[in-house]
Design a protein around this motif. Structure first.
Motif, PDB file in Angstrom:
ATOM      1  N   GLU A  15       2.423   4.340   2.775  1.00  9.45           N
ATOM      2  CA  GLU A  15       0.835   4.128   3.228  1.00  9.45           C
ATOM      3  C   GLU A  15       0.478   2.212   3.714  1.00  9.45           C
ATOM      4  OE1 GLU A  15      -0.150   5.816   4.890  1.00  9.45           O
ATOM      5  OE2 GLU A  15       0.296   7.538   4.266  1.00  9.45           O
ATOM      6  N   SER A  16       0.940   1.332   2.438  1.00  8.04           N
ATOM      7  CA  SER A  16       0.484  -0.276   2.701  1.00  8.04           C
ATOM      8  C   SER A  16       0.847  -1.434   4.191  1.00  8.04           C
ATOM      9  CB  SER A  16       0.851  -0.943   1.581  1.00  8.04           C
ATOM     10  OG  SER A  16       2.234  -0.901   1.541  1.00  8.04           O
ATOM     11  N   GLY A  17       1.716  -0.607   4.864  1.00  6.57           N
ATOM     12  CA  GLY A  17       2.913  -0.942   5.678  1.00  6.57           C
ATOM     13  C   GLY A  17       1.848  -0.654   7.102  1.00  6.57           C
ATOM     14  N   GLN A  18       1.451   0.442   7.588  1.00  4.75           N
ATOM     15  CA  GLN A  18       0.404   0.422   8.085  1.00  4.75           C
ATOM     16  C   GLN A  18      -0.791   0.047   8.121  1.00  4.75           C
ATOM     17  OE1 GLN A  18       2.383   2.692  11.603  1.00  4.75           O
ATOM     18  NE2 GLN A  18       0.123   1.535  12.099  1.00  4.75           N
ATOM     19  N   VAL A  19      -1.084   0.874   6.764  1.00  6.40           N
ATOM     20  CA  VAL A  19      -2.808   0.051   6.711  1.00  6.40           C
ATOM     21  C   VAL A  19      -2.849  -1.204   7.242  1.00  6.40           C
ATOM     22  CG1 VAL A  19      -4.399  -0.472   4.619  1.00  6.40           C
ATOM     23  CG2 VAL A  19      -3.205   1.600   4.658  1.00  6.40           C
ATOM     24  N   LEU A  20      -1.802  -2.037   6.760  1.00  9.28           N
ATOM     25  CA  LEU A  20      -1.906  -3.812   6.973  1.00  9.28           C
ATOM     26  C   LEU A  20      -1.537  -3.969   8.425  1.00  9.28           C
ATOM     27  CD1 LEU A  20      -2.149  -6.188   5.623  1.00  9.28           C
ATOM     28  CD2 LEU A  20      -0.072  -5.887   5.686  1.00  9.28           C
ATOM     29  N   ALA A  21      -0.763  -3.371   8.469  1.00  8.09           N
ATOM     30  CA  ALA A  21      -0.398  -3.582  10.132  1.00  8.09           C
ATOM     31  C   ALA A  21      -1.737  -3.513  11.082  1.00  8.09           C
ATOM     32  CB  ALA A  21       0.052  -2.747  10.893  1.00  8.09           C
ATOM     33  N   THR A  22      -2.332  -2.232  10.984  1.00  3.06           N
ATOM     34  CA  THR A  22      -3.429  -2.020  11.470  1.00  3.06           C
ATOM     35  C   THR A  22      -4.462  -3.395  11.237  1.00  3.06           C
ATOM     36  OG1 THR A  22      -3.531   0.790  11.176  1.00  3.06           O
ATOM     37  CG2 THR A  22      -5.656   0.035  12.027  1.00  3.06           C
ATOM     38  N   LEU A  23      -5.241  -3.696  10.407  1.00  2.00           N
ATOM     39  CA  LEU A  23      -5.999  -4.926   9.733  1.00  2.00           C
ATOM     40  C   LEU A  23      -5.205  -5.353  10.976  1.00  2.00           C
ATOM     41  CD1 LEU A  23      -5.798  -3.574   6.159  1.00  2.00           C
ATOM     42  CD2 LEU A  23      -8.086  -3.557   7.785  1.00  2.00           C
ATOM     43  N   ILE A  24      -4.137  -6.368  10.190  1.00  5.75           N
ATOM     44  CA  ILE A  24      -4.252  -7.088  11.380  1.00  5.75           C
ATOM     45  C   ILE A  24      -4.650  -7.200  13.435  1.00  5.75           C
ATOM     46  CG2 ILE A  24      -1.911  -9.199  12.219  1.00  5.75           C
ATOM     47  CD1 ILE A  24      -1.045  -8.757   8.751  1.00  5.75           C
ATOM     48  N   ASP A  71      -6.366  -9.641   2.078  1.00  7.43           N
ATOM     49  CA  ASP A  71      -7.020  -9.248   1.381  1.00  7.43           C
ATOM     50  C   ASP A  71      -7.728  -7.968   0.963  1.00  7.43           C
ATOM     51  OD1 ASP A  71      -6.022 -11.604  -0.124  1.00  7.43           O
ATOM     52  OD2 ASP A  71      -7.584 -12.534   1.006  1.00  7.43           O
ATOM     53  N   ALA A  72      -7.868  -8.017   2.435  1.00  9.93           N
ATOM     54  CA  ALA A  72      -8.843  -6.550   2.308  1.00  9.93           C
ATOM     55  C   ALA A  72      -8.410  -5.606   1.647  1.00  9.93           C
ATOM     56  CB  ALA A  72      -9.102  -6.086   3.821  1.00  9.93           C
ATOM     57  N   MET A  73      -6.851  -5.207   2.198  1.00  7.04           N
ATOM     58  CA  MET A  73      -5.893  -3.361   1.828  1.00  7.04           C
ATOM     59  C   MET A  73      -5.840  -3.925   0.558  1.00  7.04           C
ATOM     60  SD  MET A  73      -1.871  -3.024   3.176  1.00  7.04           S
ATOM     61  CE  MET A  73      -1.496  -4.332   1.559  1.00  7.04           C
ATOM     62  N   GLN A  74      -5.748  -5.118  -0.489  1.00  5.14           N
ATOM     63  CA  GLN A  74      -5.631  -4.656  -2.512  1.00  5.14           C
ATOM     64  C   GLN A  74      -7.172  -5.038  -2.340  1.00  5.14           C
ATOM     65  OE1 GLN A  74      -3.249  -5.096  -3.675  1.00  5.14           O
ATOM     66  NE2 GLN A  74      -1.460  -5.947  -2.216  1.00  5.14           N
ATOM     67  N   ASP A  75      -8.738  -5.151  -1.562  1.00  2.00           N
ATOM     68  CA  ASP A  75      -9.425  -4.750  -2.349  1.00  2.00           C
ATOM     69  C   ASP A  75      -9.842  -2.622  -2.238  1.00  2.00           C
ATOM     70  OD1 ASP A  75     -10.584  -7.300  -2.657  1.00  2.00           O
ATOM     71  OD2 ASP A  75     -11.537  -6.818  -0.963  1.00  2.00           O
ATOM     72  N   ALA A  76      -8.924  -2.449  -1.104  1.00  2.00           N
ATOM     73  CA  ALA A  76      -9.232  -1.174  -0.959  1.00  2.00           C
ATOM     74  C   ALA A  76      -8.087  -0.100  -1.941  1.00  2.00           C
ATOM     75  CB  ALA A  76      -8.693  -0.691   0.591  1.00  2.00           C
ATOM     76  N   PHE A  77      -7.510  -0.823  -2.006  1.00  2.00           N
ATOM     77  CA  PHE A  77      -7.335  -0.360  -3.373  1.00  2.00           C
ATOM     78  C   PHE A  77      -7.188  -0.117  -4.522  1.00  2.00           C
ATOM     79  CE2 PHE A  77      -3.177  -0.149  -0.288  1.00  2.00           C
ATOM     80  CZ  PHE A  77      -1.929   0.996  -0.949  1.00  2.00           C
ATOM     81  N   ARG A  78      -8.527  -1.145  -4.692  1.00  2.00           N
ATOM     82  CA  ARG A  78      -9.116  -1.135  -6.360  1.00  2.00           C
ATOM     83  C   ARG A  78     -10.361  -0.559  -5.864  1.00  2.00           C
ATOM     84  NH1 ARG A  78      -7.345  -6.525  -5.882  1.00  2.00           N
ATOM     85  NH2 ARG A  78      -9.197  -7.612  -4.363  1.00  2.00           N
ATOM     86  N   SER A  79     -10.222  -0.360  -4.617  1.00  2.00           N
ATOM     87  CA  SER A  79     -11.843   0.843  -4.670  1.00  2.00           C
ATOM     88  C   SER A  79     -11.736   2.226  -4.981  1.00  2.00           C
ATOM     89  CB  SER A  79     -12.039   0.581  -3.495  1.00  2.00           C
ATOM     90  OG  SER A  79     -12.824  -0.797  -3.196  1.00  2.00           O
ATOM     91  N   ALA A  80      -9.849   2.324  -4.751  1.00  2.00           N
ATOM     92  CA  ALA A  80      -9.072   3.874  -4.635  1.00  2.00           C
ATOM     93  C   ALA A  80      -9.259   4.066  -5.799  1.00  2.00           C
ATOM     94  CB  ALA A  80      -8.310   3.606  -3.665  1.00  2.00           C
ATOM     95  N   LEU A  81      -8.756   3.213  -7.182  1.00  2.00           N
ATOM     96  CA  LEU A  81      -8.889   3.024  -8.125  1.00  2.00           C
ATOM     97  C   LEU A  81      -9.897   3.749  -9.217  1.00  2.00           C
ATOM     98  CD1 LEU A  81      -6.203   2.663 -10.940  1.00  2.00           C
ATOM     99  CD2 LEU A  81      -6.764   0.941 -10.816  1.00  2.00           C
TER     100      LEU A  81
END
Length: 431
Positions: free
Chosen positions: A15-24, A35-45
């Protein structure tokens, strides 16, 4: 927690590629999106152990990352200057009516074209796209591009700095500018498939999620370049749109034909089954038929693209009902043509293998020795050792074959490949 970490790792790759592409696309800021995507994965953890895995992890991560990005903007010293970005909180900013109308209806594909901007070197284009868009780890990208992990890490940092300093926009180029980016885009999709088809490291030989994503992207490219071709020609100053269509068609054909053999490539224990030993009844005939039709179309386009030639070679393998019926003379001639166009180390090696099947391993070994001299230092060493080992085996040189297998074993990092080599070494020992 370890179980969740493994799930998150799988979701990251998917999913990371699609998430990052949408954010950009939404925020227009490469670093903010990362940075925001990494924050989201930490929140998921932190969150998913309490709430359970959401039905749509990608959508959850995207929504969470959007909130994290907005929080970062609000905390910034330049929040006032970022008023336009904060307006992205409004739901209307994400309605279909406001989607970019550039003919490529896919955020991930847009981002691939952005990463393949001509201001970046070819190496940086491939590295950045594979790492950021396709979710490969830095180590995996380094192996795919035949360099060291430290060199790759430095290359990625420089590429991101270049994007920021040069103000490279997140847009699809016009038809006039497409040719200079298409080669890199196609190479990225091909490398992504290759990493899925034969993983460079780990336990599994196959990474199906990478193969599927590569085929999905190849279909998008083919559909885009082969639809409305006349309109694109009117916009192209160089008249190379037909070339692009041939390349996109050839690449899709190649990936489909390779993927059609996937089910027969490994046995029930996850061990490699060589092409000449595969159960061909397990090949996907519908996929072969689709790929073969695309090959015929790609080969009819002038000039014929290198991907189309590779697809034609693979089609000949797929059309043989048994290994003995393989049309090796035609395959060797196609490799001659491919080598004249793109004399890469991989093509040179495969050409040597093909001619060894036509004229015998003696010629193959001579061509292989010549290819080793011409190849960049260390490039494709494992493949060369595997090819030499098989040629030595077929030429009745067990000691030399064993030595080549042992050299290959020291280079192999995928466990399935190691087990395959061990079987071959054991077979030689039994002779």
């Amino acid at each position: 927690m370890q179980g969740l970490a493994r799930v998150l790792d799988r979701i990251y790759r998917q999913e990371s590629g699609q998430v990052l592409a949408t954010l950009i696309r939404v925020f227009g800021d490469f670093q903010l999106a990362e940075d925001a995507m990494q924050d989201a994965f930490r929140s998921a953890l932190e969150t998913w152990p309490r709430t359970g895995l959401p039905d749509a992890p990608g959508a959850w991560l995207t929504a969470t990352a959007r909130r994290k990005a907005i929080d970062r903007l609000r905390r910034g010293k330049n929040a006032a200057r970022k008023g336009a970005e904060l307006a992205l909180l409004e739901p209307s900013a994400f309605t279909p009516a406001d989607e970019p109308c550039d003919g490529v209806e896919d955020d991930l594909l847009r981002l691939i074209f952005t990463c393949c901007h001509p201001a970046l070197s070819r190496e940086a284009q491939l590295a950045l796209t594979l790492r950021t868009v396709c979710g490969l780890r830095t180590q995996e990208v380094a192996r795919a591009l035949l360099t060291t992990e430290s060199t790759m890490a430095q290359r990625l940092v420089r590429a991101k700095q270049k994007i920021r300093k040069a103000g490279i926009p997140y847009v699809i180029p016009t038809a006039r500018d497409l040719p200079e980016r298409l080669d890199a885009v196609l190479a990225v999709v091909y490398l992504l498939f290759n990493e899925g088809y034969l993983a460079t490291s780990g336990i599994r030989l196959l990474r199906l999620e990478l193969c599927r994503e590569a085929i999905r992207l190849a279909r998008l490219l083919h559909a885009w370049f082969c639809a409305g071709e006349q309109d694109k020609k009117r916009l192209s100053s160089s008249g190379t749109v037909a070339d692009m269509s041939s390349a996109a068609t050839g690449l899709l054909a190649l990936l489909l034909l390779l993927d059609a053999r996937r089910a027969a490539r490994i046995d029930d224990r996850g061990d490699i089954v060589p092409l000449d030993e595969q159960d061909r009844t397990r090949w996907d005939r519908a996929m072969i038929a689709e790929g073969t039709a695309l090959v015929e179309r790609a080969m009819s386009m002038k000039p014929v693209d290198a991907y189309a030639i590779q697809a034609a070679i693979t089609s000949l393998h797929c059309s043989a009902t048994t290994a003995a019926e393989t049309d090796w003379p035609q395959i060797a001639l196609l490799y001659d043509e491919l080598h004249a166009r793109t004399p890469t180390s991989v093509v040179t090696l495969n050409r040597a293998v093909a001619w060894s099947m036509v004229e015998g391993p003696g010629l193959g070994l001579r061509l292989l020795a010549r290819a080793r001299v011409q190849a960049p230092a260390g490039e494709g060493r494992l493949a060369y050792e595997l090819a030499e080992a098989d040629m030595r085996r077929r030429s009745g040189e067990p000691a030399e074959a064993r030595a080549a297998w042992l050299r290959a074993r020291r280079l192999a990092e995928n466990e399935a490949v190691v087990r395959f080599i061990d079987r071959r070494i054991k077979e030689i020992g039994e002779d």
